[in-house]
Write a protein that holds these residues in place. Structure first.
Motif, PDB file in Angstrom:
ATOM      1  N   ALA A 123       0.819  -1.217   0.000  1.00 47.46           N
ATOM      2  CA  ALA A 123       0.000   0.000   0.000  1.00 47.46           C
ATOM      3  C   ALA A 123       0.847   1.259   0.000  1.00 47.46           C
ATOM      4  N   TRP A 124       2.037   1.187   0.587  1.00 49.50           N
ATOM      5  CA  TRP A 124       2.892   2.374   0.677  1.00 49.50           C
ATOM      6  C   TRP A 124       3.609   2.687  -0.637  1.00 49.50           C
ATOM      7  N   LEU A 125       3.606   1.744  -1.586  1.00 56.98           N
ATOM      8  CA  LEU A 125       4.339   1.928  -2.841  1.00 56.98           C
ATOM      9  C   LEU A 125       3.472   2.714  -3.818  1.00 56.98           C
ATOM     10  N   THR A 126       3.519   4.020  -3.677  1.00 53.87           N
ATOM     11  CA  THR A 126       2.734   4.926  -4.514  1.00 53.87           C
ATOM     12  C   THR A 126       3.682   5.930  -5.162  1.00 53.87           C
ATOM     13  N   GLY A 127       3.866   5.803  -6.460  1.00 57.96           N
ATOM     14  CA  GLY A 127       4.801   6.696  -7.148  1.00 57.96           C
ATOM     15  C   GLY A 127       4.989   6.260  -8.578  1.00 57.96           C
ATOM     16  N   SER A 128       6.108   6.689  -9.177  1.00 57.93           N
ATOM     17  CA  SER A 128       6.382   6.392 -10.584  1.00 57.93           C
ATOM     18  C   SER A 128       7.781   5.831 -10.752  1.00 57.93           C
ATOM     19  N   LEU A 179      13.949   7.005 -25.392  1.00 56.95           N
ATOM     20  CA  LEU A 179      12.560   6.731 -25.062  1.00 56.95           C
ATOM     21  C   LEU A 179      12.439   6.719 -23.539  1.00 56.95           C
ATOM     22  N   ILE A 180      11.476   7.466 -23.005  1.00 55.27           N
ATOM     23  CA  ILE A 180      11.249   7.492 -21.570  1.00 55.27           C
ATOM     24  C   ILE A 180      10.025   6.639 -21.247  1.00 55.27           C
ATOM     25  N   HIS A 181      10.174   5.764 -20.259  1.00 53.95           N
ATOM     26  CA  HIS A 181       9.120   4.853 -19.835  1.00 53.95           C
ATOM     27  C   HIS A 181       8.643   5.246 -18.440  1.00 53.95           C
ATOM     28  N   LYS A 182       7.355   4.984 -18.159  1.00 51.96           N
ATOM     29  CA  LYS A 182       6.824   5.299 -16.832  1.00 51.96           C
ATOM     30  C   LYS A 182       5.794   4.261 -16.414  1.00 51.96           C
ATOM     31  N   PHE A 183       6.040   3.639 -15.275  1.00 53.71           N
ATOM     32  CA  PHE A 183       5.032   2.831 -14.601  1.00 53.71           C
ATOM     33  C   PHE A 183       4.525   3.629 -13.407  1.00 53.71           C
ATOM     34  N   ASP A 184       3.241   3.938 -13.394  1.00 56.36           N
ATOM     35  CA  ASP A 184       2.616   4.631 -12.266  1.00 56.36           C
ATOM     36  C   ASP A 184       1.955   3.611 -11.348  1.00 56.36           C
ATOM     37  N   LEU A 185       2.211   3.716 -10.046  1.00 57.91           N
ATOM     38  CA  LEU A 185       1.619   2.821  -9.055  1.00 57.91           C
ATOM     39  C   LEU A 185       0.787   3.642  -8.080  1.00 57.91           C
ATOM     40  N   LYS A 186      -0.475   3.256  -7.926  1.00 54.39           N
ATOM     41  CA  LYS A 186      -1.361   3.974  -7.008  1.00 54.39           C
ATOM     42  C   LYS A 186      -2.507   3.064  -6.580  1.00 54.39           C
ATOM     43  N   ASP A 187      -2.674   2.918  -5.264  1.00 53.65           N
ATOM     44  CA  ASP A 187      -3.784   2.132  -4.685  1.00 53.65           C
ATOM     45  C   ASP A 187      -3.853   0.724  -5.261  1.00 53.65           C
ATOM     46  N   GLY A 188      -2.682   0.123  -5.493  1.00 49.90           N
ATOM     47  CA  GLY A 188      -2.648  -1.242  -5.998  1.00 49.90           C
ATOM     48  C   GLY A 188      -2.837  -1.373  -7.492  1.00 49.90           C
ATOM     49  N   HIS A 189      -3.087  -0.260  -8.192  1.00 46.96           N
ATOM     50  CA  HIS A 189      -3.266  -0.260  -9.640  1.00 46.96           C
ATOM     51  C   HIS A 189      -1.998   0.277 -10.319  1.00 46.96           C
TER      52      HIS A 189
END
Length: 532
Positions: free
Chosen positions: A36-41, A66-76
């Motif tokens: 749950a604490w892992l909220t970021g990019s 090329l810039i890549h981004k994984f966004d993590l928020k509320d388990g999604h």
């Protein structure tokens, strides 16, 4: 920790193929439970376009950024990527050809121009690339993608839009800086680059970019040269990809891999020379270690030397009882490792990849120990008295100190590379754990953890899976050094659905916590960061 996997299917070739950017973020399929604490990019840089029309790029470090981004928020989790709108990329897309020379690919004048125009173009001088495919890091409140030239590119970490190109030569006396700066807790950024000094003498400058100011001014405008290291050769600087920093010292390792500046400045524009053509090795130099203090910035005139090796990544260094301990990912010998990273080599069938790697320098994780208190009368004596290392430092008759390392990890054609630590708490301090990307004959096929004190190792590995550099993210309530997670982008080219995913590992034992799979291929990435 040695890999036992073979890769006869050659699925690794897929990570060296072009892809398209995305119009908008796409959702990932999550299995497992994201903390749950892992909220970021997670932001990653790498090559994403390996040819322009019918013109191929030849080296791994040539593909367009090329810039890549994984966004993590509320388990999604969502995934997004965009090409950086560098001059190299925009002009190539406009003219439908390679316009600016890259690391291993030369650009040539427009064939549609007449002979007089083409001849004139050859003598216009060197146009340095701004293809910022190597890394991304913060300066103040802003984020910059970079390569190793004098250009860095400001990007928006949320939208991935390109904001502006910055020429560091407008602010600092450097010809370029590394892709691995160091950052202190207050936001101060340090980096190193070579420069011409007085009377055309060559030197290496440590530069300091201050933390953000209350007036919201750009910290780059207040950057300065803090201290200078001398060069062993006047017109041939050593290649630098990273440097070391403790609480009170800078560590610069000068390797025998050299850039021939005379060739760079003269033959480049006439013969269509690329950057790789300007490298050469000094087989008689060995390797030199240099030290300087941070505050104030002063060069320490001790001469430390050892046998020849290539160096790209420092793991960590720290001070202990009058010594500086320096942990490095080395490659034995003076032959330049980048010679083996042409795309034609890494795209070969597995048996040919292995044959090529046999000719390459052998990788090894090493610990060197540099004594700070040196007396010439101690000639022939081991100056290292730390009880936990076998590394030695011996005073020679010429006043130099010869260093021999302790080997922390070595496996046949197995590299522990792209190292990471718990940087926030242990950069420049006595530490225990390092994490890395395992290269099996140059193929990235495992994630590694190394206890630098006991030499115990852990690995994560799956058949036909190709991970990227693992980034450590500390748990909010962490008490132990390895209390956190590792984030890595993994590609499984043989899978028909969702062939790429963000992997989240427990940093303590490398067990899987979760993965977030996406239905697109993701090419190789080099470096990046986690933005909370």
């Amino acid at each position: 920790m040695v890999s036992r996997l073979e890769h006869p299917a050659g699925g690794y070739k897929k990570i060296f193929e072009s892809c398209e950017e995305l119009a908008e973020p796409i959702p990932a399929h999550v299995s497992g439970k994201i903390p749950a604490w892992l909220t970021g990019s997670l932001l990653r840089m790498g090559p994403g376009l390996f040819e322009i029309g019918d013109e191929p790029f030849y080296h791994l470090f040539d593909g367009q950024a090329l810039i890549h981004k994984f966004d993590l928020k509320d388990g999604h989790v969502t995934y997004y990527r965009r090409f950086i709108r560098t001059d190299a990329y925009v002009r190539a897309m406009t003219e439908k050809r390679i316009v600016i020379t890259e690391f291993g690919t030369a650009a040539y004048p427009d064939p549609c121009k007449n002979i007089f125009s083409r001849f004139f173009t050859y003598f216009q001088g060197i146009e340095v690339t701004d293809n910022c495919l190597v890394n991304i890091y913060p300066i103040g409140e802003d984020f910059y993608a970079c390569t190793e030239t004098n250009y860095i590119t400001k990007v928006d970490p949320d939208t991935l839009e390109t904001i502006k190109k910055v020429d560091l030569c407008n602010y600092l006396s450097v010809n370029g800086v590394t892709a691995h700066p160091h950052t202190e807790p207050d936001g101060t950024v340090y980096n190193i680059g070579n420069c011409f000094g007085k009377n055309m003498s060559l030197a290496y400058n440590i530069v300091k970019i201050p933390p953000p100011q209350e007036a919201k001014s750009d910290p780059i405008e207040k950057s300065k040269v803090l201290v200078q290291f001398p060069s062993s050769e006047r017109f041939k600087p050593s290649y630098i990809h990273s440097f070391g920093m403790t609480e009170n010292y800078f560590v610069f390792v000068e390797t025998p891999v050299k850039i021939n500046l005379l060739k760079f400045l003269t033959s480049w524009s006439i013969r269509g020379t690329n950057y790789m053509d300007c490298f050469e090795s000094n087989d008689k130099m060995g390797t030199w270690f240099h030290l300087a203090t941070k505050n104030p910035g002063e060069y320490i005139d001790h001469k430390f030397r050892t046998s020849a090796f290539n160096l790209f990544h420092h793991i960590n260094c720290y001070e202990d009882q009058g010594f500086i301990v320096v942990d490095l990912c080395t490659w034995k010998g003076h032959d330049f490792v980048y010679n083996y990273l042409y795309l034609a080599n890494v795209r070969q069938n597995w048996e040919e990849v292995k044959k090529a790697a046999i000719r390459d320098p052998q990788p090894e994780v090493r610990r060197y120990v540099l004594p700070l208190d040196i007396h010439r009368e101690e000639q022939g004596k081991n100056l290292v008295s730390l009880p936990y290392t076998t590394a030695t430092a011996v005073m020679c008759s010429d006043g130099t100190v010869w260093l021999e390392p302790e080997v922390l990890f070595s496996g046949p054609r197995q590299a522990f590379e792209f190292p990471q630590i718990n940087y926030k708490r242990y950069c420049g301090k006595n530490y225990t754990f390092a994490y890395g990307l395992g290269l099996n004959h140059f193929v990235p096929d495992r994630i590694c953890k190394l206890n630098v004190k006991s030499k115990e190792t852990w690995i994560w590995q799956e058949p036909d899976a190709y991970p990227s550099e693992p980034l450590f993210v500390q748990s909010p309530e962490a008490t132990d050094e390895d209390d956190g997670v590792l984030l890595s982008i993994v590609v499984k080219p043989g899978v028909t659905q969702r062939p790429a995913f963000l992997l989240i590992l427990n940093a303590t034992d490398l067990t899987e916590i979760a993965r977030a799979e996406v239905d697109v291929m993701i090419p190789v990435t080099l470096h990046g960061l986690y933005k909370p």
